[in-house]
Design a protein around this motif. Structure first.
Motif, PDB file in Angstrom:
ATOM      1  N   SER A 255      45.368 -22.229  -8.315  1.00 23.09           N
ATOM      2  CA  SER A 255      46.587 -22.774  -8.929  1.00 23.09           C
ATOM      3  C   SER A 255      46.749 -24.249  -8.622  1.00 23.09           C
ATOM      4  O   SER A 255      47.086 -25.058  -9.498  1.00 23.09           O
ATOM      5  N   PHE A 256      46.529 -24.636  -7.383  1.00 26.19           N
ATOM      6  CA  PHE A 256      46.676 -26.047  -7.016  1.00 26.19           C
ATOM      7  C   PHE A 256      45.535 -26.893  -7.590  1.00 26.19           C
ATOM      8  O   PHE A 256      45.738 -28.056  -7.926  1.00 26.19           O
ATOM      9  N   ARG A 257      44.361 -26.310  -7.740  1.00 28.93           N
ATOM     10  CA  ARG A 257      43.253 -27.058  -8.308  1.00 28.93           C
ATOM     11  C   ARG A 257      43.468 -27.317  -9.800  1.00 28.93           C
ATOM     12  O   ARG A 257      42.956 -28.283 -10.356  1.00 28.93           O
ATOM     13  N   VAL A 261      46.776 -28.286 -15.599  1.00 29.41           N
ATOM     14  CA  VAL A 261      46.481 -27.436 -16.752  1.00 29.41           C
ATOM     15  C   VAL A 261      47.776 -26.858 -17.307  1.00 29.41           C
ATOM     16  O   VAL A 261      48.643 -26.392 -16.554  1.00 29.41           O
ATOM     17  N   ALA A 262      47.917 -26.874 -18.632  1.00 30.37           N
ATOM     18  CA  ALA A 262      49.106 -26.309 -19.283  1.00 30.37           C
ATOM     19  C   ALA A 262      48.962 -24.793 -19.392  1.00 30.37           C
ATOM     20  O   ALA A 262      47.893 -24.280 -19.718  1.00 30.37           O
ATOM     21  N   ILE A 263      50.054 -24.095 -19.138  1.00 32.35           N
ATOM     22  CA  ILE A 263      50.068 -22.635 -19.247  1.00 32.35           C
ATOM     23  C   ILE A 263      50.340 -22.265 -20.701  1.00 32.35           C
ATOM     24  O   ILE A 263      51.314 -22.729 -21.289  1.00 32.35           O
ATOM     25  N   PHE A 295      51.812 -20.080 -10.449  1.00 30.38           N
ATOM     26  CA  PHE A 295      50.559 -19.405 -10.100  1.00 30.38           C
ATOM     27  C   PHE A 295      49.868 -18.798 -11.322  1.00 30.38           C
ATOM     28  O   PHE A 295      48.754 -18.287 -11.205  1.00 30.38           O
ATOM     29  N   ASP A 296      50.542 -18.855 -12.489  1.00 27.91           N
ATOM     30  CA  ASP A 296      49.850 -18.455 -13.724  1.00 27.91           C
ATOM     31  C   ASP A 296      48.682 -19.387 -14.024  1.00 27.91           C
ATOM     32  O   ASP A 296      47.755 -19.013 -14.746  1.00 27.91           O
ATOM     33  N   LYS A 297      48.744 -20.599 -13.478  1.00 21.61           N
ATOM     34  CA  LYS A 297      47.659 -21.548 -13.728  1.00 21.61           C
ATOM     35  C   LYS A 297      46.319 -21.011 -13.238  1.00 21.61           C
ATOM     36  O   LYS A 297      45.264 -21.361 -13.779  1.00 21.61           O
ATOM     37  N   ALA A 298      46.357 -20.166 -12.221  1.00 20.39           N
ATOM     38  CA  ALA A 298      45.109 -19.594 -11.706  1.00 20.39           C
ATOM     39  C   ALA A 298      44.448 -18.689 -12.734  1.00 20.39           C
ATOM     40  O   ALA A 298      43.231 -18.465 -12.672  1.00 20.39           O
ATOM     41  N   ALA A 299      45.227 -18.175 -13.695  1.00 12.65           N
ATOM     42  CA  ALA A 299      44.694 -17.252 -14.697  1.00 12.65           C
ATOM     43  C   ALA A 299      44.314 -17.945 -15.991  1.00 12.65           C
ATOM     44  O   ALA A 299      43.972 -17.278 -16.971  1.00 12.65           O
ATOM     45  N   VAL A 300      44.379 -19.273 -16.023  1.00 15.48           N
ATOM     46  CA  VAL A 300      43.950 -20.021 -17.201  1.00 15.48           C
ATOM     47  C   VAL A 300      42.486 -20.382 -17.016  1.00 15.48           C
ATOM     48  O   VAL A 300      42.125 -21.121 -16.094  1.00 15.48           O
ATOM     49  N   THR A 302      39.052 -22.214 -17.572  1.00 11.47           N
ATOM     50  CA  THR A 302      38.637 -23.550 -17.993  1.00 11.47           C
ATOM     51  C   THR A 302      37.120 -23.655 -17.972  1.00 11.47           C
ATOM     52  O   THR A 302      36.432 -22.830 -17.376  1.00 11.47           O
ATOM     53  N   GLU A 303      36.629 -24.705 -18.616  1.00 16.26           N
ATOM     54  CA  GLU A 303      35.186 -24.888 -18.683  1.00 16.26           C
ATOM     55  C   GLU A 303      34.584 -25.148 -17.319  1.00 16.26           C
ATOM     56  O   GLU A 303      33.442 -24.798 -17.046  1.00 16.26           O
ATOM     57  N   SER A 304      35.355 -25.781 -16.445  1.00 20.07           N
ATOM     58  CA  SER A 304      34.791 -26.164 -15.156  1.00 20.07           C
ATOM     59  C   SER A 304      34.870 -25.067 -14.115  1.00 20.07           C
ATOM     60  O   SER A 304      34.372 -25.221 -13.018  1.00 20.07           O
ATOM     61  N   ASP A 305      35.502 -23.923 -14.443  1.00 20.65           N
ATOM     62  CA  ASP A 305      35.669 -22.870 -13.445  1.00 20.65           C
ATOM     63  C   ASP A 305      34.340 -22.383 -12.906  1.00 20.65           C
ATOM     64  O   ASP A 305      34.115 -22.338 -11.699  1.00 20.65           O
ATOM     65  N   HIS A 306      33.460 -21.992 -13.835  1.00 20.78           N
ATOM     66  CA  HIS A 306      32.185 -21.446 -13.387  1.00 20.78           C
ATOM     67  C   HIS A 306      31.332 -22.522 -12.733  1.00 20.78           C
ATOM     68  O   HIS A 306      30.623 -22.270 -11.763  1.00 20.78           O
TER      69      HIS A 306
END
Length: 381
Positions: A255-257, A261-263, A295-300, A302-306
């Motif tokens: 979430s903090f990272r 990011v927009a939810i 903390f919903d941001k953690a469930a978005v 993104t391309e950079s996650d992996h």
């Protein structure tokens, strides 16, 4: 009736690991064994704890302040150890095996407690009714038994009531209505056990003997274990879902990272919300709420996650390997200067790799702010 209607829909399984059959497991078929177990366990607990300060004073020859402090320390331990039982049940063992394991520890503790007040040699030496002179060994045996009981009751306490709730499928309205009745009987059984212990057993300890005063709770705990195991074929079991602390930390960090990011307005686009069941093995799906929406941001996704996960994983693993290898490269000896220079130069190469790994991570984090993020079109599989 469809074949799936014969099985519970909350992910519970029977004692063989198969989907729980509604007609053969759970509900009030299984609950009497859980309620009986709790009644006997509470009788055992209050039976030995209600008069504990008196035993400290008159059998272990402790001053009133010391006896009170020891009793409070033990009581506090009893309310801390449930953290152990709850964590093991949710993360690794499941509630059934957690209750089974700690019940056995409980029985051993209660049995040793009864023996410490009965058997010659480990029983405190008494010259008169209230004139005792226990040895260090005799006191040690008593306290070992006492804290075994604290560990046993702590492992059981957070699991039994929730294990009873597991016997009712929340997706079935009929079963869901019966759950409140279970808790009424559950707490009624606790009070019955406490009433018998605080009246009958205290009288036995004061007027008959401490051997019987601790022996009866030990027998009651053995009956509780027998009650519990006899209902094994009827129980519904939730599978353990792994450490919740690990997942909690992952959500906070993610979430903090992704704080920029927009939810998405459509919450179905959040990762893992579409499926009817949780993707975490052994865990139930929780309804989405508007609380703590950050903390919903953690469930978005993104391309950079992996990319981030792979890079950080590679960094940590390579750093660990190179540092450990560099330290132990010189025949297991520590130190910067090797005994044999012809052999020892190799470790400097490993340390160089470790430094390069650190610089690699720094460069990665430095340019991460220029990454572009892409909202997912749908739920990833």
């Amino acid at each position: 009736m469809a074949e799936n209607d014969f099985y519970s829909k909350d992910g519970t399984v029977d004692y063989q690991g198969n989907p729980a059959n509604r007609n053969k497991t759970g509900t009030w078929k299984a609950c009497p064994f859980i309620i009986g177990n709790e009644c006997c366990e509470r009788l055992a607990y209050y039976g030995m704890s209600s008069n504990l300060v008196r035993y400290f004073k008159h059998r272990l020859n402790q001053h009133s302040s010391v006896a009170t402090r020891n009793n409070q320390n033990w009581s506090g331990t009893c309310y801390i150890t449930p953290l152990i039982g709850a964590f093991l049940a949710d993360a690794y063992l499941g509630r059934y095996w957690t209750i089974a394991l700690f019940s056995i520890i409980y029985v051993f503790g209660m049995t040793l407690l009864a023996l410490s007040a009965t058997v010659h040699g480990i029983r405190p030496r008494c010259y008169a009714e209230d004139n005792c002179d226990p040895t260090v060994t005799q006191s040690a045996v008593f306290f070992v038994a006492l804290y075994m009981v604290a560990l046993g009751t702590g492992g059981i306490k957070p699991c039994v009531s929730s294990y009873g709730a597991d016997q009712f499928d929340d997706t079935d309205e009929a079963e869901k209505k019966h759950k409140s009745s279970f808790f009424n009987w559950f707490y009624f059984s606790i009070n019955i056990g406490a009433l018998i212990a605080s009246s009958v057993l205290v009288w036995v300890q004061d007027n008959v003997s401490w051997g019987w005063g601790f022996g009866i709770p030990a027998i009651a705990m053995a009956v509780a274990v027998a009650f519990f195991f006899s209902g094994t074929p009827l129980y519904r079991n939730q599978k353990p879902g792994g450490s919740p602390l690990t997942r909690l930390c992952q959500v906070v960090v993610a979430s903090f990272r992704k704080f920029r990011v927009a939810i998405p307005a459509d919450k179905s686009l959040l990762y893992e919300t579409v499926d009817a069941e949780s993707n975490i093995r052994g865990s139930r799906k929780v309804e989405h709420t508007q609380d703590l929406s950050f903390f919903d941001k953690a469930a978005v996704e993104t391309e950079s996650d992996h990319l981030t996960t792979i890079a950080l994983g590679n960094y940590l693993s390579s750093l660990l390997v190179t540092i450990v290898t560099g330290i132990t490269a010189r025949n297991g000896k520590l130190g910067w200067i090797p005994d044999n220079l012809n052999y020892g130069h190799i470790q400097y190469f490993f340390w160089l790799l470790a430094v390069l790994s650190v610089l690699n991570l720094g460069a990665f984090l430095l340019i991460a702010k220029w990454y572009t993020y892409k909202r997912p079109v749908g739920t990833l599989r």
